[in-house]
Each structure stands twice: as structure tokens, then as C-alpha cells.
Design a protein around this motif. Structure first.
Motif, PDB file in Angstrom:
ATOM      1  N   GLN A 133       0.827  -1.197   0.000  1.00  8.56           N
ATOM      2  CA  GLN A 133       0.000   0.000   0.000  1.00  8.56           C
ATOM      3  C   GLN A 133       0.864   1.250   0.000  1.00  8.56           C
ATOM      4  O   GLN A 133       0.626   2.189  -0.752  1.00  8.56           O
ATOM      5  CB  GLN A 133      -0.881  -0.062   1.257  1.00  8.56           C
ATOM      6  N   GLN A 134       1.898   1.182   0.826  1.00  9.25           N
ATOM      7  CA  GLN A 134       2.784   2.349   0.901  1.00  9.25           C
ATOM      8  C   GLN A 134       3.558   2.545  -0.397  1.00  9.25           C
ATOM      9  O   GLN A 134       3.785   3.669  -0.828  1.00  9.25           O
ATOM     10  CB  GLN A 134       3.755   2.184   2.066  1.00  9.25           C
ATOM     11  N   ALA A 135       3.910   1.414  -0.984  1.00  8.92           N
ATOM     12  CA  ALA A 135       4.633   1.507  -2.242  1.00  8.92           C
ATOM     13  C   ALA A 135       3.774   2.214  -3.281  1.00  8.92           C
ATOM     14  O   ALA A 135       4.254   3.048  -4.062  1.00  8.92           O
ATOM     15  CB  ALA A 135       5.021   0.110  -2.719  1.00  8.92           C
ATOM     16  N   THR A 153       1.269   4.309  -2.643  1.00 15.06           N
ATOM     17  CA  THR A 153       1.191   5.720  -2.274  1.00 15.06           C
ATOM     18  C   THR A 153       2.423   6.472  -2.732  1.00 15.06           C
ATOM     19  O   THR A 153       2.347   7.570  -3.276  1.00 15.06           O
ATOM     20  CB  THR A 153       1.099   5.865  -0.734  1.00 15.06           C
ATOM     21  N   LEU A 154       3.521   5.822  -2.463  1.00 16.02           N
ATOM     22  CA  LEU A 154       4.776   6.467  -2.809  1.00 16.02           C
ATOM     23  C   LEU A 154       4.861   6.717  -4.307  1.00 16.02           C
ATOM     24  O   LEU A 154       5.290   7.793  -4.746  1.00 16.02           O
ATOM     25  CB  LEU A 154       5.929   5.564  -2.366  1.00 16.02           C
ATOM     26  N   HIS A 169       2.641   9.582  -5.155  1.00 16.08           N
ATOM     27  CA  HIS A 169       3.309  10.820  -4.726  1.00 16.08           C
ATOM     28  C   HIS A 169       4.433  11.173  -5.667  1.00 16.08           C
ATOM     29  O   HIS A 169       4.597  12.313  -6.077  1.00 16.08           O
ATOM     30  CB  HIS A 169       3.894  10.652  -3.317  1.00 16.08           C
ATOM     31  N   TYR A 170       5.183  10.148  -5.991  1.00 19.66           N
ATOM     32  CA  TYR A 170       6.329  10.382  -6.841  1.00 19.66           C
ATOM     33  C   TYR A 170       5.893  10.950  -8.178  1.00 19.66           C
ATOM     34  O   TYR A 170       6.462  11.917  -8.691  1.00 19.66           O
ATOM     35  CB  TYR A 170       7.093   9.070  -7.046  1.00 19.66           C
ATOM     36  N   TYR A 196       4.808  14.582  -7.801  1.00 23.57           N
ATOM     37  CA  TYR A 196       5.932  15.522  -7.688  1.00 23.57           C
ATOM     38  C   TYR A 196       6.696  15.631  -8.996  1.00 23.57           C
ATOM     39  O   TYR A 196       7.163  16.702  -9.384  1.00 23.57           O
ATOM     40  CB  TYR A 196       6.872  15.095  -6.558  1.00 23.57           C
ATOM     41  N   HIS A 244      11.195   1.165   1.000  1.00 24.11           N
ATOM     42  CA  HIS A 244      10.937   1.503  -0.397  1.00 24.11           C
ATOM     43  C   HIS A 244      12.011   2.422  -0.914  1.00 24.11           C
ATOM     44  O   HIS A 244      12.557   3.231  -0.177  1.00 24.11           O
ATOM     45  CB  HIS A 244       9.587   2.214  -0.530  1.00 24.11           C
ATOM     46  N   ILE A 261      12.792   4.738  -4.593  1.00 22.32           N
ATOM     47  CA  ILE A 261      12.261   5.147  -5.889  1.00 22.32           C
ATOM     48  C   ILE A 261      13.283   4.755  -6.936  1.00 22.32           C
ATOM     49  O   ILE A 261      14.455   5.142  -6.849  1.00 22.32           O
ATOM     50  CB  ILE A 261      12.010   6.664  -5.890  1.00 22.32           C
ATOM     51  N   ILE A 292       6.710  12.851   3.743  1.00 14.73           N
ATOM     52  CA  ILE A 292       5.913  11.638   3.557  1.00 14.73           C
ATOM     53  C   ILE A 292       6.490  10.486   4.354  1.00 14.73           C
ATOM     54  O   ILE A 292       5.777   9.668   4.911  1.00 14.73           O
ATOM     55  CB  ILE A 292       5.875  11.258   2.064  1.00 14.73           C
ATOM     56  N   MET A 316       4.533   7.728   6.702  1.00 18.40           N
ATOM     57  CA  MET A 316       4.618   6.289   6.486  1.00 18.40           C
ATOM     58  C   MET A 316       5.229   5.591   7.684  1.00 18.40           C
ATOM     59  O   MET A 316       4.787   4.513   8.080  1.00 18.40           O
ATOM     60  CB  MET A 316       5.453   6.004   5.243  1.00 18.40           C
ATOM     61  N   GLU A 365       2.749   5.034  10.198  1.00 19.77           N
ATOM     62  CA  GLU A 365       1.893   3.885   9.880  1.00 19.77           C
ATOM     63  C   GLU A 365       2.539   2.577  10.350  1.00 19.77           C
ATOM     64  O   GLU A 365       1.884   1.693  10.869  1.00 19.77           O
ATOM     65  CB  GLU A 365       1.649   3.818   8.366  1.00 19.77           C
ATOM     66  N   TRP A 366       3.829   2.524  10.150  1.00 15.72           N
ATOM     67  CA  TRP A 366       4.548   1.332  10.611  1.00 15.72           C
ATOM     68  C   TRP A 366       4.529   1.218  12.130  1.00 15.72           C
ATOM     69  O   TRP A 366       4.359   0.131  12.674  1.00 15.72           O
ATOM     70  CB  TRP A 366       5.993   1.342  10.106  1.00 15.72           C
TER      71      TRP A 366
END
Lengths: 198, 650
Positions: A160-162, A164-165, A168-169, A172, B584, B586, B609, B613, B616-617
Motif C-alpha cells: 500500500q505504501q509503495a 502511495t509512494l 506521490h512520486y 511531484y 521503499h 524510488i 511523507i 509512512m 503507519e509502521w
């Protein structure tokens, strides 16, 4: 190999000086931990707790011996207050005080008496003991199950976070691109809006 | 030159040379200690206090220092259990030894001569040009075999060896011809009595006497068997004694064989009870007759057989045949004994005696041709041994029972078998190959059928069995992996989490009489506070299986009402890359700063961000914690309820 009382006391001291870290990424090495914690305290030794049981996706755990028991409390408080990242984001590590059972090379508690016996089948306790054995097995199965469930949860959160990221990415990135190719400025002029200058 | 020592059982043998500044150190090639003749490069047992089993080593130097201290330098053999940690992946025979090699701690050292506890028969079966292959008889009589080496420096098992170990030519170390060559000379002189009587007699006479002796001996065997079984007659016919001596001497003369002399010495002087072949020490007065019996057997089997074989091969049959036959029978005898050891259910005995006699008479009268003798040597064990074997087997059984008794104090059944006299088996562990076998088999069977002792035991330090402290053990992970592949790894559950690994080892020792290496699983934040776990590596697969089975069938209760649980559940050792959720990155080319920021550790600030996150963890971690807490709370409750039902509290 009876350990002497002094030895045991020394060990107790060591336990107090040691902080337990978990939720560590497999990429974390001793040097990473050292450099991470050296801003708070002097790291005397680092040892990872091997995970021979259960699922392989369990994060690493480590014992870090610091120079004093007071520092353990500080590190703990610091890591609790601010999510602390080690070799990756955003899953933070956790710190707790260590307990004796976490140590591999612990001395035998002095003057401890262990007893054991085989139970005869006629013994009324035999059945109870059998049940206890079964219960133990059941519990250990429950623990395994729990690990699996929690690991799934973690996976869920992670994906889920991936996601979101990524969003977001993308966002941006888009902002960045319209800023760089001056599309934002063109539009701002068109709608007669003020735009922050670069 | 030879000083009269306080110790009457000691005498120096042949001198080899002098050393030291003032030539005060005298080197020897042989000596007699406790009635046993030792020569350079003999393998010996060395007894050490607090050690359950004696060490085995090879004498590589013998000397008397300036202050009249007797010293031997000993090159060590390792028992497999001593280097267990380095044997992963190697097949090891039950009676295999490893000779120390290389350089480093544990290769060899100097010991007082008095530490020698007896002779040991190690047959080197290494296939090497420099190593004369041992005769089959030697192999059968060997207490141990050896064909590999343990490099004490590199901690490795070697199959080949350089020309020297500890500065000694390996040809001396291998089955050594050295002592044989030397033996005849130096030893015969010691047996003046016999020699002076017998040396002059002709070969034929010697053969005759030996034949006669054999006949007698055979008869005696029967009688003796009787005696032992029935009345445990303690009287020993002097006649037999003597003849035995003569017999051996004549052989010694013929062959100049090293070992013989000490046997004949023993028998003639009626010295203290011999170690049979340097071994089993049983109560002196009581069992003298038995020992002699054994000695007779051993003498004939151990040495002359080789002789016979040789002669047969050369085609020189002549008058030695009879003697050959009877000795063949003797071999059989011993073999049969071995057979019987394996199935120790022999109860019928004495009625066979007449047959034995007729047999022996028949055989010694017949002139059997060469071939037949060979045949007999080869395969003829089956029938006559039954007859001979019975009494002897019975006897061995006694010994076995006794040993059982010694091993296991509460084995009430056997108590009546044991003479009321105090046995001193423990002063010197039995070492004969067959006894070894027997011991091995009796202990295994003991273990397999090991009746569980239902009394409450207090767990104390187990006798230290792995004497491998010299060497740094292999990494646990590696060992566990190997053991796992070999089925020697057991997982224990429901241990008190505060136990240490060594305490677990002690518990296993008390509960199962098995030695093992244990490792408690270290606790983490998620581990159960109720059930500690450990991985245990046993020495053999069978041991591991029997432990798991016993734990399955029976209940082994430990302090605080914890029944032990064992299983073959495998550890998680996969080397594949572990999965870790929650980090994570990028996957775009990033600027240098972000790269650095990622790899360094930092506290997150609440303005990005990452912080959200991370929170959340944190939330998830808290929830997990709570889940664990509740799970363990419930489990604890369940356990508590069940434990309340236990009546006995230990």
C-alpha cells in the motif's frame, strides 16, 4: 561448569547495558548499527540474534551493548519518540531493553536446581502431561500462524505504501516537469495567477 | 645400570642411547611395566583421572631423565568423539581412531610412564606403500582401526600423510615391523626360565608339547566353562599354567614374536590379573581361572595364527598340523564368542562337554591336509564352536552382565549373576576388541531398550563427554545444517526459557543418557514467554530418533510441570535472500544527497511523507505487539489451568 556468582552478576550488568533492536532490515550490518548509534552512545559490541525458527521473512534482531545502562534508556526514548530509519525508509526500527534470555552465551544461574523425571503411564499426571505436550504443540502452531498473519499485514502495508509512494512520486514528478518546461508559468499567465518564481 | 625400583612391576628393556648435557638422560627401546612388555611405537592406553575412557596414544620416545623420572612421549590418537566437531560429513567406524598429525596443540606430549594403563591394539589399515597390510587375524584382534589422520593445526581430517609425524618416520608409526624385529631379542631374555628349559628342545618337541598342551587346554576349556558356570571354582591347576607357559615359549622361540613373552610371563608368574591382551581387569582372585582361560585363547589366537597361516602358505605342513587344527578351533572359539555376544541369549551349557572332548581328540588325531585346515580357518566356525563356545559364551555373558550391572546400577535382574565380591572393572575400562564390541552393543542395546527410570532426578552437570576443548568448534550454523541432513538434529520445546544451552545438555544426559550439543534459541521480542526452544545435535541418527520416540510415547516432566516436547522439525536455514517489507526506494536515478540519506541512519522529522509512512509502521508494530501479548496471555492462561491438574510438583 557452574558459573560463579560474580560471573553472573557481571552478566546481569551487561544485560542492563544492552539494548535490543528489532525490525531491522537484512541489509543492516554491524557497522551500520555502530554508525547509527554512535551519535547517542559508545557501542561496545553488536551481536545479531539468529533466527532459526519460523518464517524467513522475520526481520533481524540485534543486541547492542552500550557503555552504560543510562545510555540504553536514552537510545530507547529517542527511537521511540522519532521513527528511526536504518538503511531504508520508511519502516522504523524499534528499541527495547534486553532481557537475559536473548543472550546466547549466558552463564548458568548459580544455585539453580533443575529436576526432571519420567512419568509412569499409571501416574495420574501422565495424562495431564500428555495434554500439556499437546497444548505446547498447539501453541507453537499458533505462534507460527501468528507470524504468518502479521507478516501478511506487513506485506499489505508495504504494498500500500509503495503504491502511495508511487503516486506521490508521480505527482511531484509532474509538478517538477511543468515547472521546468514552463508550462506552469504559461498557464499562470493565462489564468492570471501569481506563480512562485523559480 | 638398571636401578631397583620400588615398583616391582617395572623393568627397563633395551637401551637406545644417551642424551642431555651430561648424558644423564637414557633412552630406551622397551620396558616392562606391570608385567606387560612395551616397545617403542606400541600403542597404549593412558589413563587420566576424571576421564571416562582412557586416551589412546603411540609411544614415540621412552627415556629416564636425570632425576630418575620415567617418561614417555606419546603421539595421540583421537577418538571420533574427541574431534566430533570436525567430523561432519565423514563416515566414521565405530572403533576408528584418528592419528594426530600436522603441527599444533594436541599432537603429542610427554607423560609420566606410569600413566600407561595397558597395551592397545590399533591396526592401521591405510592403503599405503609404506604400510604393511595387517594380517586378518590382527585385524580381528584389533581394539581399534586407524586409516585417517587429524591435522591438529588445520583441524582437518587427512587421508594421506607425509613421511614424518612429529619427527617420526611414518614407517615406524604404521603397523610396525620395528617392534616385531626388536621383540624377539629383547623379550626372550626376560623369559629366561622358559627359554632355558625350552630353547634347546627341538622344533618337533615344541610342537608336540604344544599339541599336547592344546589338547589339554581344550579339555580345560570345557572344564573351566563348567566351573565357571557352576561353582566358580577358584582353584587353578598349576599344570595347565605351566604348559601354557611352555607352549607360548616354544612359540616365542619359533617366531620371536614380541607379544608372546608377556603372556608367558603372566602365566608363569601368576602375576596380578592380567589384562587380557592388556585389558579387562576383573577381580583378581575370583576370576583368575577365567582370565587364564581367556589368556590361553588369546595367546593361541592372537599370535600363532599368523604363524600358522604363514606356514600354510609356505606349504610346510608337517607336524604342526595338529596344532594348527586345534588353534584353528581356538580361533573359532573366540569367533564364536563374538557371535554369542551379539545374541546373548545362550543359556544351555554344560551338557556339551563330552562332545567337546571327542571333538578335540578327533581333530588332534587326524592328520588333516593343508587345504582342509585352511578351510577350517576360513569358514569352519559354525559347528564346533557352538559346542565349545557355549561355556565360554556363558562366561562372556557373565562379563557382559557384570558390565551392564556396572553401567546401570538398577538393573536388578543381573544382580544374581554377579559374584558378591567387589568388582573392579572400573579401574581399567575394558579394551579388547571383542569386549569393545560387546560394550558397544550392550550400551546401544541398553540405550535402545533403556528402561525409563521413573524417579525424580536432579539435573547436575553431566560427565563431560566431548573432550574436544582443544579445538575451536565449528560454527553452530554449519553443524546444525550438517546434522539436519544426517537426521541428528532434534528440536526441543517447552523448556524453561531461562535455561542455558549447557543446562539443556545436562537434562538430555539425565533423561536419555545421550550426550549431545544443544543450543537454546535466543529469545526475541516475539518469542513465547512460556516455552523455550532448543536445537539439539545428537551423535547418531539412532540416538536422535530414540529420543524423539521416547518423548512421543512417554512423558518427561521437568521443573515447573513442563513435559518436554521433541520433534524433527527443521530449522530455517535457507540461504535465500530474506524478504523484508517496508523499505521503499524510488527506482529513478537520484541525486547524490538522497542516496546518502538513504544509507545513513536518521531520525525522521514530521514534515515529509516518510514520517507519515513511518508512523503507519509504528501503528502496525503496536498492533502486532498487542496481538502477541494477547496470544501469550491466553496461552499462559491455558497452561496455568492445565498445570493446576498436575498432582506431583517437581
Amino acid at each position: 561448569m557452574e558459573s560463579s556468582a560474580e560471573e553472573y552478576a557481571a552478566f546481569e550488568e551487561k544485560v542492563k547495558r544492552t539494548v535490543y533492536l528489532d525490525n531491522l532490515s537484512p541489509q543492516v550490518t554491524e557497522s551500520v548499527i555502530r554508525s547509527a548509534l554512535e551519535q547517542f552512545a559508545l557501542v561496545k559490541s553488536v551481536s545479531f540474534i539468529p533466527n532459526y525458527l519460523g518464517t524467513s521473512s522475520l526481520p533481524l534482531c540485534a543486541l547492542v551493548e552500550l557503555d552504560s545502562a543510562k545510555k540504553v534508556k536514552e537510545v530507547e526514548a529517542m527511537i521511540k519518540q522519532y521513527p528511526f530509519m536504518m538503511t531504508g525508509m520508511p519502516r522504523p526500527v524499534r528499541a527495547r531493553p534486553s532481557v537475559m534470555e536473548m543472550f546466547d552465551d549466558r552463564p548458568i544461574k548459580p544455585k539453580r536446581k533443575m529436576k526432571c523425571c519420567w512419568l509412569e503411564q499409571s501416574d495420574p499426571d501422565f495424562e495431564v502431561a500428555k495434554e500439556l505436550k499437546n497444548l505446547t504443540r498447539k501453541h507453537s502452531a499458533e505462534i507460527t500462524l501468528m507470524h504468518n498473519i502479521l507478516s501478511k499485514e506487513e506485506e499489505k502495508l508495504s504494498t500500500q505504501q509503495a503504491e502511495t509512494l508511487k503516486v506521490h512520486y508521480k505527482k511531484y514528478k509532474m509538478i517538477e516537469s511543468i515547472m521546468t518546461d514552463r508550462a506552469a508559468h504559461t498557464l499562470a499567465r493565462k489564468y492570471n495567477l501569481a506563480v512562485a518564481d523559480e | 645400570m638398571i636401578e631397583e625400583k620400588k615398583d616391582p612391576g617395572f623393568e627397563w628393556g633395551k637401551k637406545k642411547g644417551f642424551g642431555g648435557k651430561n648424558r644423564e638422560v637414557i633412552f630406551y627401546e622397551s620396558f616392562i611395566y606391570d608385567g606387560v612388555a612395551y616397545t617403542l611405537y606400541d600403542s597404549v592406553y593412558l589413563y587420566k583421572e576424571d576421564e571416562p575412557e582412557p586416551f589412546v596414544g603411540k609411544i614415540i620416545r621412552i627415556w629416564e631423565s636425570g632425576d630418575k623420572k620415567k617418561r614417555v612421549k606419546v603421539l595421540w590418537f583421537f577418538r571420533p568423539c574427541e574431534i566430533l566437531n570436525f567430523l561432519e560429513g565423514y563416515e566414521v567406524r565405530e572403533n576408528e581412531l584418528f592419528l594426530a598429525a600436522g603441527e599444533g596443540l594436541g599432537l603429542a606430549n610427554v607423560n609420566p610412564l606410569e600413566a600407561i594403563a595397558g597395551k592397545c591394539n590399533v591396526a592401521c589399515i591405510l592403503k599405503d606403500d609404506r604400510n604393511p597390510h595387517p594380517l586378518d587375524v590382527d585385524l580381528q584382534n584389533a581394539d581399534f582401526i586407524c586409516y585417517r589422520f587429524f591435522d591438529v593445526g588445520k583441524h582437518k581430517i587427512l587421508d594421506k600423510i607425509e613421511d614424518k609425524i612429529a619427527g617420526i618416520e611414518v614407517k615406524n608409526i604404521f603397523n610396525n615391523l620395528y617392534s616385531q624385529k626388536l621383540g624377539g631379542l629383547s623379550k626372550l631374555g626376560l623369559d629366561e626360565k622358559e627359554v632355558s628349559v625350552k630353547v634347546t628342545t627341538s622344533n618337533e618337541a615344541a610342537a608336540l608339547s604344544s599339541e599336547k598342551n592344546n589338547q589339554l587346554l581344550v579339555e580345560k576349556l570345557g572344564v573351566k566353562g563348567f566351573d565357571n558356570v557352576d561353582s566358580r571354582d577358584k582353584t587353578l591347576p598349576q599344570a595347565k599354567e605351566k604348559e601354557n607357559g611352555i607352549y607360548t615359549t616354544s612359540l616365542a622361540k619359533q617366531k620371536s614374536f614380541a607379544k608372546l613373552s608377556h603372556f608367558s610371563r603372566d602365566s608363569l608368574e601368576l602375576k596380578e590379573i592380567s589384562k587380557i591382551g592388556g585389558n579387562v581387569s576383573i577381580d583378581k582372585t575370583l576370576l583368575k581361572s577365567k582370565t587364564n582361560l581367556d589368556m590361553g585363547g588369546h595367546n593361541i589366537v592372537g599370535i600363532p595364527d599368523g604363524h600358522i597361516n604363514k606356514q600354510l602358505a609356505e606349504g610346510k605342513v608337517s607336524e604342526k598340523e595338529k596344532y594348527g587344527i586345534s588353534s584353528a578351533k581356538m580361533t573359532n572359539n573366540v569367533k564364536s564368542r563374538r557371535n554369542y555376544d551379539e545374541d546373548d541369549g545362550v543359556k544351555e551349557v554344560p551338557s556339551k562337554k563330552p562332545k567337546i572332548d571327542t571333538m578335540s581328540v578327533k581333530h588332534s588325531d587326524d592328520k588333516l591336509p593343508d587345504r582342509q585346515i585352511n578351510k577350517r580357518l576360513g569358514e569352519g566356525k559354525a559347528f564346533e564352536m557352538e559346542k565349545y563356545g557355549a561355556p565360554i559364551a556363558r562366561k562372556t555373558n557373565n562379563v557382559q552382565h557384570r558390565r551392564k550391572y556396572y553401567n546401570n546400577d538398577d538393573d536388578e535382574d543381573d544382580e544374581k549373576e554377579v559374584p558378591s565380591k567387589k568388582l573392579k572393572i572400573d579401574t581399567m575400562p575394558a579394551k579388547l576388541a571383542r569386549d569393545k564390541l560387546q560394550k558397544e552393543s550392550s550400551t546401544t542395546s541398553l540405550n535402545l531398550e533403556h528402561k525409563l527410570d521413573y524417579r525424580v532426578m536432579e539435573v547436575t552437570q553431566r560427565p563431560d563427554i566431548d573432550r574436544s576443548k582443544w579445538f575451536k568448534p565449528m560454527a553452530w550454523e554449519e553443524r546444525m545444517k550438517n546434522a539436519c541432513e544426517q537426521g541428528k538434529l532434534v528440536r526441543l520445546e517447552n523448556l524453561d526459557p531461562s535455561l542455558t544451552s549447557s543446562e539443556v545438555q545436562n537434562i538430555i544426559w539425565h533423561g536419555f543418557e545421550e550426550s549431545c550439543t544443544a543450543k537454546m534459541i535466543q529469545k526475541t521480542a516475539y518469542s513465547s514467554p512460556h516455552s523455550g526452544q532448543a536445537f539439539v545435535i545428537f551423535k547418531r541418527k539412532e540416538a536422535a530418533e530414540s529420543v524423539v520416540r521416547k518423548l512421543e510415547e512417554g512423558c518427561f516432566l521437568m521443573s515447573n510441570g513442563r513435559p518436554l516436547v521433541g520433534s524433527f522439525e527443521l530449522p530455517c536455514l535457507s540461504r535465500k535472500k530474506p524478504i523484508f517489507y517496508g523499505h521503499h526506494a524510488i527506482d529513478q536515478p537520484r541525486q547524490r544527497e538522497t542516496k546518502d540519506a538513504l544509507s545513513t541512519s536518521h531520525c525522521s522529522q514530521p514534515n515529509n511523507i516518510e514520517y507519515d509512512m513511518a508512523l503507519e509502521w509504528c501503528l502496525l508494530q503496536e498492533r502486532e505487539d498487542k496481538s502477541w501479548r494477547r496470544l501469550y496471555q491466553r496461552q499462559g492462561e491455558e497452561l496455568r489451568k492445565l498445570k493446576a491438574k498436575l498432582k506431583s510438583k517437581i
